[in-house]
Motif scaffolding. Structure first.
Motif, short mmCIF file in Angstrom:
data_model
loop_
_atom_site.label_atom_id
_atom_site.label_comp_id
_atom_site.label_asym_id
_atom_site.label_seq_id
_atom_site.Cartn_x
_atom_site.Cartn_y
_atom_site.Cartn_z
N GLN A 31 4.75 73.43 -46.63
CA GLN A 31 5.65 72.35 -47.04
C GLN A 31 5.27 71.01 -46.43
O GLN A 31 5.54 69.96 -47.00
CB GLN A 31 7.10 72.68 -46.63
N GLY A 32 4.66 71.06 -45.24
CA GLY A 32 4.39 69.83 -44.52
C GLY A 32 3.08 69.15 -44.87
O GLY A 32 2.90 67.96 -44.59
N LEU A 33 2.13 69.87 -45.48
CA LEU A 33 0.78 69.33 -45.68
C LEU A 33 0.77 68.09 -46.59
O LEU A 33 1.52 68.03 -47.57
CB LEU A 33 -0.13 70.39 -46.31
N VAL A 34 -0.09 67.14 -46.25
CA VAL A 34 -0.28 65.98 -47.12
C VAL A 34 -0.98 66.41 -48.41
O VAL A 34 -1.64 67.46 -48.45
CB VAL A 34 -1.14 64.87 -46.44
N ALA A 35 -0.84 65.58 -49.44
CA ALA A 35 -1.49 65.88 -50.71
C ALA A 35 -2.99 66.01 -50.49
O ALA A 35 -3.61 65.18 -49.81
CB ALA A 35 -1.20 64.77 -51.71
N GLY A 36 -3.58 67.03 -51.04
CA GLY A 36 -5.02 67.26 -50.90
C GLY A 36 -5.35 68.27 -49.83
O GLY A 36 -6.35 68.99 -49.93
N ARG A 68 -6.70 78.13 -40.17
CA ARG A 68 -6.74 77.41 -38.89
C ARG A 68 -5.74 76.25 -38.87
O ARG A 68 -5.44 75.72 -37.81
CB ARG A 68 -8.16 76.90 -38.61
N TYR A 69 -5.24 75.84 -40.04
CA TYR A 69 -4.23 74.78 -40.06
C TYR A 69 -2.91 75.28 -39.45
O TYR A 69 -2.10 74.49 -38.99
CB TYR A 69 -3.96 74.31 -41.49
N VAL A 70 -2.68 76.60 -39.50
CA VAL A 70 -1.47 77.18 -38.90
C VAL A 70 -1.63 77.26 -37.39
O VAL A 70 -0.79 76.75 -36.63
CB VAL A 70 -1.17 78.56 -39.52
N LYS A 103 2.58 65.34 -43.62
CA LYS A 103 3.39 64.20 -44.00
C LYS A 103 4.26 63.80 -42.80
O LYS A 103 4.58 64.65 -41.95
CB LYS A 103 4.30 64.58 -45.18
N ALA A 104 4.63 62.53 -42.72
CA ALA A 104 5.41 62.04 -41.57
C ALA A 104 6.65 62.88 -41.37
O ALA A 104 7.40 63.14 -42.32
CB ALA A 104 5.79 60.57 -41.81
N GLY A 105 6.86 63.34 -40.13
CA GLY A 105 8.05 64.11 -39.79
C GLY A 105 8.02 65.55 -40.27
O GLY A 105 9.02 66.26 -40.12
N MET A 106 6.89 66.00 -40.84
CA MET A 106 6.83 67.34 -41.43
C MET A 106 5.97 68.32 -40.63
O MET A 106 5.61 69.39 -41.12
CB MET A 106 6.30 67.25 -42.88
N THR A 107 5.60 67.94 -39.38
CA THR A 107 4.85 68.84 -38.51
C THR A 107 5.74 70.04 -38.16
O THR A 107 6.93 69.85 -37.89
CB THR A 107 4.46 68.08 -37.23
#
Ligand SMILES: [Zn+2]
Length: 266
Positions: A31-36, A68-70, A103-107
């Motif tokens: 849910q938090g990832l930026v587009a792309g 690895r993003y998790v 995205k901002a605040g979505m970490t």
């Protein structure tokens, strides 16, 4: 969390660790990832497929399921930086190219991330450590191959094009020097590919932490340029004919490792 890793026990004193091929995401990360970013461009793509031949050799294999993003399994649990230069941490907040991952605040929250440490990082490392101990008990020594790959051009992380085969032994601390010499010689016998020992990639946390040559545990990291077996742009397609040539060199390297072990301890 279920199915955070795939482990197959083999019959020779070699464990192949694959901490970065995973593409699973948690809800909070997705849910938090930026587009792309959902392309997961920094994945060690297709590494289990590339190393599938090693099961026939008898190697044990361990592969992570989550991206690895998790959580990055090749970083220490306390997140001490591995390199003085640009790098990414235990919980990456940027892509390799420096763009923000979230995205901002979505970490993901600290509580959420503590869960990743406990339920993804710990089982991988417990499996890795206990398999090395089993190999050592059964054979008197253990060989660890930490298998990675990366896009051959990442300007933020290194200049120019990466050599094809990047061997890392933490500047000689993670394995016997004669083993590094033998592996380098094997690379040199395949001049269609370029290689380097302890160049930009010297071995990450796994190589540094588990490699203990004085205790007969020898660890080597291979960071393979992805141009040797796949398309480096989305959708990151595996290229069978390219990959087959690369697999011949990978097999020669693993056989060199095993022959070295037999000569040294057999
Ligand atoms: Zn990797």
């Amino acid at each position: 969390m279920d199915n955070v890793l795939t482990f197959k026990r083999g019959r020779i004193p070699l464990l192949i660790s694959m901490p970065h091929p995973g593409t699973e995401l948690t809800g909070a990360v997705a849910q938090g990832l930026v587009a792309g970013a959902e392309e997961l461009s920094d994945t060690d793509w297709h590494i289990p497929r590339l190393y599938a031949f090693a099961e026939a050799l008898g190697a044990s294999t361990l592969a992570a399921s989550y991206s690895r993003y998790v959580i990055d399994l090749n970083r220490p649990a306390d997140d001490t930086p591995l390199y003085n230069t640009a790098t990414t941490g235990l919980y990456p907040d940027t892509l390799f190219d420096g763009r923000p991952l979230y995205k901002a605040g979505m970490t993901p929250s600290a509580q959420e991330r503590a869960r990743y440490l406990e339920q993804i990082w710990m089982p991988y490392h417990q499996t890795l450590a206990s398999e090395l101990q089993r190999l050592k008990a059964e054979f008197g020594y253990a060989l660890l191959w930490d298998a990675h790959s990366i896009c051959s051009a990442v300007p933020r992380l290194f200049d120019g094009k990466l050599p094809d085969f990047n061997l890392g032994t933490f500047n000689g601390a993670s394995c016997d020097p004669s083993l590094a010499t033998e592996l380098t010689r094997t690379c040199a016998q395949h001049p269609a590919y370029s290689h380097v020992l302890n160049g930009r990639f010297k071995g990450g946390y796994i190589t540094r932490h588990y490699g203990a040559p004085e205790q007969a545990i020898h660890a080597v990291q291979l960071e393979l340029a992805q141009s040797t077996y796949m398309d480096e742009v989305a959708p990151f397609t595996y290229r069978e004919p390219l990959a087959q040539n690369t697999q011949r060199v990978l097999q020669a390297l693993l056989e060199t490792l095993l022959q070295w072990g037999e000569k040294r301890y057999g």
